[in-house]
Design an enzyme around this catalytic site. Structure first.
Site, PDB file in Angstrom:
ATOM      1  N   TYR A  65       0.180   3.802  -8.295  1.00  0.00           N
ATOM      2  CA  TYR A  65      -0.256   3.607  -7.096  1.00  0.00           C
ATOM      3  C   TYR A  65      -1.370   2.472  -7.271  1.00  0.00           C
ATOM      4  O   TYR A  65      -2.722   2.728  -7.105  1.00  0.00           O
ATOM      5  CB  TYR A  65      -0.727   4.719  -6.138  1.00  0.00           C
ATOM      6  CG  TYR A  65       0.013   5.710  -5.613  1.00  0.00           C
ATOM      7  CD1 TYR A  65       1.517   5.404  -5.707  1.00  0.00           C
ATOM      8  CD2 TYR A  65      -0.258   6.962  -5.521  1.00  0.00           C
ATOM      9  CE1 TYR A  65       2.416   6.540  -5.284  1.00  0.00           C
ATOM     10  CE2 TYR A  65       0.571   7.855  -5.084  1.00  0.00           C
ATOM     11  CZ  TYR A  65       1.938   7.731  -4.940  1.00  0.00           C
ATOM     12  OH  TYR A  65       2.941   8.754  -4.748  1.00  0.00           O
ATOM     13  N   PHE A 216       5.685  11.519   3.169  1.00  0.00           N
ATOM     14  CA  PHE A 216       5.858  10.907   4.322  1.00  0.00           C
ATOM     15  C   PHE A 216       5.683  11.775   5.223  1.00  0.00           C
ATOM     16  O   PHE A 216       6.586  11.989   6.210  1.00  0.00           O
ATOM     17  CB  PHE A 216       7.027  10.274   4.293  1.00  0.00           C
ATOM     18  CG  PHE A 216       7.391   8.921   3.291  1.00  0.00           C
ATOM     19  CD1 PHE A 216       6.264   8.019   2.848  1.00  0.00           C
ATOM     20  CD2 PHE A 216       8.487   8.513   2.929  1.00  0.00           C
ATOM     21  CE1 PHE A 216       6.275   7.024   2.323  1.00  0.00           C
ATOM     22  CE2 PHE A 216       8.826   7.540   2.250  1.00  0.00           C
ATOM     23  CZ  PHE A 216       7.811   6.759   1.692  1.00  0.00           C
ATOM     24  N   PRO A 217       4.462  12.436   5.228  1.00  0.00           N
ATOM     25  CA  PRO A 217       4.448  13.643   6.674  1.00  0.00           C
ATOM     26  C   PRO A 217       4.194  12.910   7.929  1.00  0.00           C
ATOM     27  O   PRO A 217       4.672  13.445   8.997  1.00  0.00           O
ATOM     28  CB  PRO A 217       2.965  14.325   6.189  1.00  0.00           C
ATOM     29  CG  PRO A 217       2.466  13.292   5.134  1.00  0.00           C
ATOM     30  CD  PRO A 217       3.305  12.655   4.392  1.00  0.00           C
ATOM     31  N   LEU A 218       3.853  11.577   8.106  1.00  0.00           N
ATOM     32  CA  LEU A 218       3.843  10.987   9.087  1.00  0.00           C
ATOM     33  C   LEU A 218       5.162   9.975   9.171  1.00  0.00           C
ATOM     34  O   LEU A 218       5.040   8.807   9.757  1.00  0.00           O
ATOM     35  CB  LEU A 218       2.674  10.069   9.443  1.00  0.00           C
ATOM     36  CG  LEU A 218       1.032  11.235   9.551  1.00  0.00           C
ATOM     37  CD1 LEU A 218       0.102  10.430   9.345  1.00  0.00           C
ATOM     38  CD2 LEU A 218       1.660  11.921  10.569  1.00  0.00           C
ATOM     39  N   GLY A 219       6.288  10.216   8.395  1.00  0.00           N
ATOM     40  CA  GLY A 219       7.252   9.492   8.486  1.00  0.00           C
ATOM     41  C   GLY A 219       7.102   8.187   7.620  1.00  0.00           C
ATOM     42  O   GLY A 219       7.796   7.202   7.835  1.00  0.00           O
ATOM     43  N   GLY A 220       6.088   8.124   6.984  1.00  0.00           N
ATOM     44  CA  GLY A 220       5.474   6.633   6.258  1.00  0.00           C
ATOM     45  C   GLY A 220       4.744   5.799   7.109  1.00  0.00           C
ATOM     46  O   GLY A 220       4.789   4.705   6.697  1.00  0.00           O
TER      47      GLY A 220
HETATM   48  N1  LIG Z   1       6.662  11.684  -4.423  1.00  0.00           N
HETATM   49  C1  LIG Z   1       7.186  10.427  -3.790  1.00  0.00           C
HETATM   50  O1  LIG Z   1       7.919  10.099  -4.014  1.00  0.00           O
HETATM   51  C2  LIG Z   1       6.201   9.791  -2.799  1.00  0.00           C
HETATM   52  C3  LIG Z   1       6.678   8.834  -2.027  1.00  0.00           C
HETATM   53  C4  LIG Z   1       5.521   8.466  -1.110  1.00  0.00           C
HETATM   54  C5  LIG Z   1       4.540   9.044  -0.783  1.00  0.00           C
HETATM   55  N2  LIG Z   1       4.240   9.863  -1.523  1.00  0.00           N
HETATM   56  C6  LIG Z   1       2.822  10.523  -1.297  1.00  0.00           C
HETATM   57  O2  LIG Z   1       2.749  11.215   0.046  1.00  0.00           O
HETATM   58  C7  LIG Z   1       1.362  10.475   0.613  1.00  0.00           C
HETATM   59  C8  LIG Z   1       1.717  10.395   2.103  1.00  0.00           C
HETATM   60  O3  LIG Z   1       2.687   9.432   2.311  1.00  0.00           O
HETATM   61  P1  LIG Z   1       2.193   7.952   3.097  1.00  0.00           P
HETATM   62  O4  LIG Z   1       1.039   7.704   2.966  1.00  0.00           O
HETATM   63  O5  LIG Z   1       3.213   6.762   2.367  1.00  0.00           O
HETATM   64  O6  LIG Z   1       2.968   8.334   4.704  1.00  0.00           O
HETATM   65  P2  LIG Z   1       2.441   9.077   5.671  1.00  0.00           P
HETATM   66  O7  LIG Z   1       1.525   9.778   5.294  1.00  0.00           O
HETATM   67  O8  LIG Z   1       3.640   9.684   6.462  1.00  0.00           O
HETATM   68  O9  LIG Z   1       1.894   7.643   6.731  1.00  0.00           O
HETATM   69  C9  LIG Z   1       0.834   6.867   6.288  1.00  0.00           C
HETATM   70  C10 LIG Z   1       1.037   6.087   7.288  1.00  0.00           C
HETATM   71  O10 LIG Z   1       0.656   6.030   8.500  1.00  0.00           O
HETATM   72  C11 LIG Z   1      -0.509   5.708   8.911  1.00  0.00           C
HETATM   73  N3  LIG Z   1      -1.290   6.762   9.648  1.00  0.00           N
HETATM   74  C12 LIG Z   1      -2.000   7.585   9.103  1.00  0.00           C
HETATM   75  N4  LIG Z   1      -2.389   8.141   9.838  1.00  0.00           N
HETATM   76  C13 LIG Z   1      -2.320   7.970  11.092  1.00  0.00           C
HETATM   77  C14 LIG Z   1      -2.566   8.301  12.259  1.00  0.00           C
HETATM   78  N5  LIG Z   1      -3.385   9.243  12.907  1.00  0.00           N
HETATM   79  N6  LIG Z   1      -1.898   7.399  13.592  1.00  0.00           N
HETATM   80  C15 LIG Z   1      -1.356   6.272  13.076  1.00  0.00           C
HETATM   81  N7  LIG Z   1      -0.831   6.021  11.827  1.00  0.00           N
HETATM   82  C16 LIG Z   1      -1.375   6.716  10.964  1.00  0.00           C
HETATM   83  C17 LIG Z   1      -1.083   4.951   7.725  1.00  0.00           C
HETATM   84  O11 LIG Z   1      -1.831   3.698   8.125  1.00  0.00           O
HETATM   85  P3  LIG Z   1      -3.177   3.635   8.187  1.00  0.00           P
HETATM   86  O12 LIG Z   1      -3.855   3.373   7.049  1.00  0.00           O
HETATM   87  O13 LIG Z   1      -3.607   2.067   9.074  1.00  0.00           O
HETATM   88  O14 LIG Z   1      -4.037   4.869   9.001  1.00  0.00           O
HETATM   89  C18 LIG Z   1       0.005   4.616   6.780  1.00  0.00           C
HETATM   90  O15 LIG Z   1       0.608   3.641   7.021  1.00  0.00           O
HETATM   91  C19 LIG Z   1       1.200   9.296  -0.121  1.00  0.00           C
HETATM   92  O16 LIG Z   1      -0.133   9.006  -0.095  1.00  0.00           O
HETATM   93  C20 LIG Z   1       1.539   9.740  -1.607  1.00  0.00           C
HETATM   94  O17 LIG Z   1       0.508  10.509  -2.108  1.00  0.00           O
HETATM   95  C21 LIG Z   1       5.013  10.343  -2.354  1.00  0.00           C
END
Ligand SMILES: NC(=O)c1ccc[n+]([C@@H]2O[C@H](COP(=O)([O-])OP(=O)(O)OC[C@H]3O[C@@H](n4cnc5c(N)ncnc54)[C@H](OP(=O)(O)O)[C@@H]3O)[C@@H](O)[C@H]2O)c1
Length: 304
Positions: A65, A216-220
């Site tokens: 990352y 992707f708990p917020l759908g990414g």
């Molecule tokens: N094992 C795997 O293959 C894998 C793959 C992907 C991810 N991950 C892990 O999962 C974690 C979470 O995934 P992710 O960060 O990709 O996706 P996510 O948590 O589903 O969504 C994050 C995205 O949503 C936005 N966001 C966050 N809070 C928000 C809110 N309250 N309202 C509106 N938008 C919001 C963020 O933008 P802003 O920054 O503008 O808030 C960011 O673009 C990663 O950090 C990583 O550690 C693991």
């Protein structure tokens, strides 16, 4: 909803690997360094420190990352070391960058020791709390044996370099294969309110007391977590749709540990406040809760 005083502790705790209690709402560090909005070192440090102040004691990261001068590992070390006793930093090994930003290759079993040692050095730790073997690309899980690589990590666990082992982007067959080699403390798979196809693996984790970390708990991000029923439920609680999506994950099973990612202090506060949001049976029935799935019409295809 009170978004000013709620901490991650309001989500309750889960004993990772049986002996590392974490608040069930954690933080994913990928977005501090990679993807989405423009990131800065200072913003990343501020978000991580605020997350810790808000009770987050489960942070997910990976050596891959990073983008340019920013990397999740170095941000975590700078922001949080010396590390609080109760902080669990989970990392993932397997994907190889091979010179790019997006991983294109997978490490062979013999390369995993070097990757774990690099994580130890970069995070500034003498052991790693939780290391996932991250399998495959961004497509659907499954289709390859993980035994040799998982056994290599189990050996490092035996040497005390790793406390607990996890697997990521896996199917039920791979979970069974890993468990035949060493205890699996956590599974990290793609899962959220509009993407529930992994419910079978989640059920298995629940049955076995294995943590299920939905990535992707917020759908990414973007507008992917949104539909009319989500907005209705959010409206009833004075919450946002992101908060409802996180509360839904927390309600979905006692073993889910969501790790929402953000580079924004406001979104961080909003997300942590979801720890205190209790959805009713009526809400869950409307959203497709424990006993039902979300409307297939709402289902989203994997996005990356
Ligand atoms: N094992 C795997 O293959 C894998 C793959 C992907 C991810 N991950 C892990 O999962 C974690 C979470 O995934 P992710 O960060 O990709 O996706 P996510 O948590 O589903 O969504 C994050 C995205 O949503 C936005 N966001 C966050 N809070 C928000 C809110 N309250 N309202 C509106 N938008 C919001 C963020 O933008 P802003 O920054 O503008 O808030 C960011 O673009 C990663 O950090 C990583 O550690 C693991």
């Amino acid at each position: 909803m009170d978004t000013t005083t709620t901490t991650a502790a309001a989500a309750g705790q889960f004993p990772l690997g049986g002996d590392l209690p974490v608040n069930r709402l954690g933080f994913g560090a990928m977005r501090l360094a990679l993807g989405g909005s423009v990131r800065t070192f200072e913003a990343g440090i501020a978000v991580l420190r605020r997350a810790a102040e808000l009770g987050v004691n489960h942070i997910d990261t990976a050596g891959f990352y990073g983008f340019g001068d920013l990397s999740a590992h170095e941000l975590i070390r700078e922001a949080l070391s010396p590390y609080p006793e109760d902080l669990v930093v989970a990392t993932k090994v397997g994907p190889l960058l091979e010179g790019g930003v997006v991983p294109t290759g997978q490490a062979a079993a013999g390369q995993l020791r070097g990757l774990v040692e690099e994580d130890l050095r970069r995070l500034g730790r003498d052991h790693l709390d939780l290391v996932y073997l991250r399998v495959g690309g961004m497509g659907p899980a499954g289709g390859e044996s993980i035994g040799e690589r998982f056994a290599a990590l189990a050996e490092l666990r035996g040497e005390g370099l790793i406390r607990h082992l996890g697997i990521s982007n896996v199917d039920a067959v791979q979970l069974a294969e890993a468990r035949s080699i060493a205890p699996v403390a956590a599974v990290q798979n793609h899962f959220h309110i509009h993407f529930t196809g992994d419910s079978g693996v989640l059920a298995q984790c629940e049955q076995e007391g294995i943590a299920y970390v939905p990535y992707f708990p917020l759908g990414g991000g973007g507008a992917r977590i949104d539909h009319a029923r989500l907005r209705d439920v959010a409206g009833r609680h004075g919450a946002t749709t992101a908060q409802v999506a996180l509360a839904w994950l927390l309600a979905r099973s006692p073993v889910t540990l969501p790790i929402p990612g953000t580079g924004s202090l406001d979104h961080l506060t909003e997300n942590i406040a979801a720890a205190g949001l209790r959805l009713t049976g009526h809400d869950l029935a409307e959203l497709g809760g424990r006993d039902g799935e979300a409307d297939p019409a709402d289902a989203e295809k994997p996005t990356s």
